[in-house]
Design a protein around this motif. Sequence first.
Motif, PDB file in Angstrom:
ATOM      1  N   THR A  17       0.837  -1.199   0.000  1.00 57.49           N
ATOM      2  CA  THR A  17       0.000   0.000   0.000  1.00 57.49           C
ATOM      3  C   THR A  17       0.871   1.247   0.000  1.00 57.49           C
ATOM      4  N   VAL A  18       1.934   1.239   0.793  1.00 54.03           N
ATOM      5  CA  VAL A  18       2.870   2.361   0.803  1.00 54.03           C
ATOM      6  C   VAL A  18       3.475   2.533  -0.585  1.00 54.03           C
ATOM      7  N   ALA A  19       3.880   1.434  -1.212  1.00 53.55           N
ATOM      8  CA  ALA A  19       4.460   1.501  -2.557  1.00 53.55           C
ATOM      9  C   ALA A  19       3.458   2.081  -3.555  1.00 53.55           C
ATOM     10  N   ALA A  20       2.206   1.668  -3.466  1.00 57.15           N
ATOM     11  CA  ALA A  20       1.180   2.193  -4.370  1.00 57.15           C
ATOM     12  C   ALA A  20       0.979   3.688  -4.163  1.00 57.15           C
ATOM     13  N   LEU A  21       0.982   4.134  -2.923  1.00 56.32           N
ATOM     14  CA  LEU A  21       0.822   5.555  -2.642  1.00 56.32           C
ATOM     15  C   LEU A  21       2.026   6.352  -3.139  1.00 56.32           C
ATOM     16  N   LEU A  22       3.216   5.789  -2.986  1.00 56.14           N
ATOM     17  CA  LEU A  22       4.419   6.457  -3.484  1.00 56.14           C
ATOM     18  C   LEU A  22       4.389   6.572  -5.006  1.00 56.14           C
ATOM     19  N   LEU A  23       3.975   5.517  -5.679  1.00 57.87           N
ATOM     20  CA  LEU A  23       3.874   5.561  -7.140  1.00 57.87           C
ATOM     21  C   LEU A  23       2.837   6.580  -7.590  1.00 57.87           C
ATOM     22  N   ALA A  24       1.742   6.657  -6.864  1.00 57.99           N
ATOM     23  CA  ALA A  24       0.713   7.646  -7.208  1.00 57.99           C
ATOM     24  C   ALA A  24       1.265   9.060  -7.060  1.00 57.99           C
ATOM     25  N   ALA A  25       1.940   9.327  -5.957  1.00 59.83           N
ATOM     26  CA  ALA A  25       2.492  10.667  -5.720  1.00 59.83           C
ATOM     27  C   ALA A  25       3.597  10.990  -6.722  1.00 59.83           C
ATOM     28  N   LEU A 129      -2.816  10.331   3.540  1.00 60.01           N
ATOM     29  CA  LEU A 129      -3.049   8.908   3.811  1.00 60.01           C
ATOM     30  C   LEU A 129      -1.857   8.289   4.533  1.00 60.01           C
ATOM     31  N   LEU A 130      -0.668   8.628   4.100  1.00 60.84           N
ATOM     32  CA  LEU A 130       0.516   8.101   4.773  1.00 60.84           C
ATOM     33  C   LEU A 130       0.622   8.633   6.204  1.00 60.84           C
ATOM     34  N   ARG A 131       0.361   9.932   6.365  1.00 64.65           N
ATOM     35  CA  ARG A 131       0.429  10.525   7.704  1.00 64.65           C
ATOM     36  C   ARG A 131      -0.583   9.867   8.638  1.00 64.65           C
ATOM     37  N   THR A 132      -1.746   9.558   8.117  1.00 72.81           N
ATOM     38  CA  THR A 132      -2.819   8.983   8.922  1.00 72.81           C
ATOM     39  C   THR A 132      -2.574   7.516   9.256  1.00 72.81           C
ATOM     40  N   GLY A 140       9.029   9.211   9.854  1.00 73.36           N
ATOM     41  CA  GLY A 140      10.230   9.886   9.354  1.00 73.36           C
ATOM     42  C   GLY A 140      10.829   9.143   8.175  1.00 73.36           C
ATOM     43  N   ARG A 141      10.944   7.840   8.313  1.00 72.53           N
ATOM     44  CA  ARG A 141      11.504   7.017   7.246  1.00 72.53           C
ATOM     45  C   ARG A 141      10.603   7.050   6.003  1.00 72.53           C
ATOM     46  N   ILE A 142       9.300   6.951   6.217  1.00 68.86           N
ATOM     47  CA  ILE A 142       8.360   6.935   5.090  1.00 68.86           C
ATOM     48  C   ILE A 142       8.368   8.285   4.371  1.00 68.86           C
ATOM     49  N   PHE A 143       8.379   9.380   5.120  1.00 67.33           N
ATOM     50  CA  PHE A 143       8.369  10.682   4.455  1.00 67.33           C
ATOM     51  C   PHE A 143       9.707  10.990   3.786  1.00 67.33           C
ATOM     52  N   GLY A 144      10.789  10.441   4.302  1.00 71.41           N
ATOM     53  CA  GLY A 144      12.057  10.521   3.588  1.00 71.41           C
ATOM     54  C   GLY A 144      11.973   9.764   2.269  1.00 71.41           C
ATOM     55  N   LEU A 145      11.297   8.625   2.306  1.00 67.23           N
ATOM     56  CA  LEU A 145      11.081   7.837   1.095  1.00 67.23           C
ATOM     57  C   LEU A 145      10.181   8.573   0.109  1.00 67.23           C
ATOM     58  N   VAL A 146       9.194   9.297   0.608  1.00 66.90           N
ATOM     59  CA  VAL A 146       8.324  10.104  -0.261  1.00 66.90           C
ATOM     60  C   VAL A 146       9.158  11.149  -0.997  1.00 66.90           C
ATOM     61  N   GLY A 147       9.980  11.882  -0.258  1.00 65.06           N
ATOM     62  CA  GLY A 147      10.819  12.909  -0.883  1.00 65.06           C
ATOM     63  C   GLY A 147      11.778  12.315  -1.903  1.00 65.06           C
ATOM     64  N   SER A 148      12.381  11.202  -1.554  1.00 67.75           N
ATOM     65  CA  SER A 148      13.308  10.540  -2.477  1.00 67.75           C
ATOM     66  C   SER A 148      12.596  10.054  -3.726  1.00 67.75           C
TER      67      SER A 148
END
Length: 164
Positions: A17-25, A129-132, A140-148
């Motif tokens: 789910t995290v991967a899908a959200l990252l791909l969407a963003a 969605l990720l924050r929630t 912290g790790r997930i939002f670093g991954l979002v930025g990357s």
Amino acid sequence: MSTSAVETPANGIAGTTVAALLLAAAQAPLGSTMIAVALPAISKSLDSDIGLVTSLAVTSYLIVNIIGQSPGGKLGDVLGHLPTARIGMLLFAIGAGVGVFATSLPLLVVSRCTMGLGGALVVPSTIALLRTHVPEARRGRIFGLVGSTMSLSAAIGPPLGGEL
């Protein structure tokens, strides 16, 4: 995401789910940069000045995307973040589809604006969605991954656009 697809915030969400959200963003920055290498061919096929095509196709996308993100975030608060992300992905896909078959510069600009609006709905919704749904210890790790992920998608846009 139904309740079966998203676990409770205390447990976190699945990696897929995290991967899908990252791909969407990632679609928003990818959409802004992948057109760059195609601009000469686009201007030739539309029989338009490359400077004008570049200015309108790139700038229209970026302006709509930037201006639309705050209202897009608010819309996610009102309608729900997942429905808003879905609407954004649909708009992005429609804009991309129209852009592929655009036979005039005005139609290309409309398609790019539609893509920009779609991205403006997707990015704040996926972040929310990720924050929630991501436990505080992992945020912290997930939002670093979002930025990357978003930076990488902007960087691979031109080579990917060149191949497509």
